[in-house]
Design a protein around this motif. Sequence first.
Motif, mmCIF file in Angstrom:
data_model
loop_
_atom_site.group_PDB
_atom_site.id
_atom_site.type_symbol
_atom_site.label_atom_id
_atom_site.label_comp_id
_atom_site.label_asym_id
_atom_site.label_seq_id
_atom_site.Cartn_x
_atom_site.Cartn_y
_atom_site.Cartn_z
ATOM 1 N N TRP A 173 -7.166 46.444 34.436
ATOM 2 C CA TRP A 173 -8.118 46.766 35.503
ATOM 3 C C TRP A 173 -9.511 46.238 35.172
ATOM 4 N N SER A 195 -10.719 42.664 37.077
ATOM 5 C CA SER A 195 -11.849 42.932 37.970
ATOM 6 C C SER A 195 -13.003 41.992 37.666
ATOM 7 N N PHE A 210 -13.978 44.909 43.941
ATOM 8 C CA PHE A 210 -13.760 44.955 42.493
ATOM 9 C C PHE A 210 -14.694 45.979 41.845
#
Length: 504
Positions: free
Chosen positions: A108, A112, A153
Amino acid sequence: MMKKIIILSIALFSISAISCNKFLDEKPSSFYTSDNYYKSYQQAQNAVNGIYTFTRDFYAAVGLYEEDAMLMLENPTGQAKSDINQSNNNANLRNLTMQTTDLYFNVWWRSSYKGIDAANLAIQNIPLIPASVVTDVQKNQLLGQARFLRAWFYFNLVRIYGDVPLVTEPTTSAAGLQIPRTATKDVYEKLIVPDLLAAEQSGLPFSDQTGRVAIGAVKSLLAKVYETMAGFPLQQKDKLPLAKQEALDVINSGKYTLYQNYDQFRDAANDNKMENIFMVQFAPGIAGNPMFSFTLPSFSYISNGQQEIGTLLPEDTFFASYSASDKRKQEKQFFYSHYPNFSTGVDVQFKNGEHIYKFWDDVAQASGQGSGKCFPIIRLSDIMLLYAEAQNEADGMPDANSYNYINAIRARANLTPLAGLSEDQFRQAVWRERNHELCFENITWFDMVRTRMVYDTKNDAFVPMVGYTLPGNNTAKFQTKHYLFPIPQAEIDANPKLTQNPGY
């Protein structure tokens, strides 16, 4: 001046950014510099297309065969369990014993920031293209998409990690990555909201059935951002009327409609249409969606050679929390408990009970190939329920629109309409509907942390998150630290200016 290297996401992956309508099929194989790129509309479009690539990273298989980064937001809700237990990353989340080195936190974080860097490149370079090559109208629409994606994001990052580094320029060296965390409030106010407000004025169409960002998606995400800012940790209640208005704009646009039934939810022909406002794009044979395999019962032999993993299925008390009359609880709606063996036709009763039918793919099941079903990020039902919640909180009681929206979703589920509820009764009715309608779409966890309440499925009630023990695990009890996930240890090791979240 140092020549800036444009590290396009489309050059970092062996597969190109694609959509269910294949609007992204470029496969450049080299790096570009600012001297030889952004010289045509197609190059500018390719750069923006490349940003979309990174949205798939959170919904694609990673690590061991039963691991997918989206599970990070499902396993700790108390609403999920697994047929198998071979992944420490999944087990740590279900046990609330997360480690700073666990895989999903890295995915993540890094994906991102890769997406953010790709967006920063586009936002910096597209305005420099001569108007004789790319018109101002074209530039604005491309920039609108890039700003939406950058905001998305960052919206995920602050909800997952809290304070995060705010990077608004393309990265030109490793030193450019060593910056401290920026306060969550500042990330919202300096980037997320301004990016979405700019995208709102970008001239994009209100809807787009190719899978690209449209104004409906921008307004929907802005509504979700305002709703979150009104909740924890910022508690900016003045954002509730703004959330309500952005949601109302989407609902009243007439560009999106609720599915009439749940078969339409599962039909890939409806991807990027009807109820779907924004989706992560997949396509068979190019970039497959693993959710079908992940939700197939483990070794059940009900598909044509698909990997039947069974890594995500409903926890027993969550399934039981649906009303007996709720259509979503009925066989082959959101869940199923048996299915014919693919070869013999003999009915197979699943050993662990109910499994998720929400992501069933008829084409993939018959062909044995990967699913091309796109993954929903924002649906109209989400925005209708968001309006109902924001309006009720802002005005102290539900209005006619709020009742109409929640009752439309309930009617589809064969549930009786609501009426005459107090503010708190309506609040909990909306929360319950969000849990039941939007389950396993990476929404429940974010609802939990913004409200700091959790759905106690054993008792059909909403209770404070801290102190709640997950069903089926008497040792998994939420603590204050669980409002946030840990910063990946690898990032702290690489950036001495980063600090760890408390408790990890």
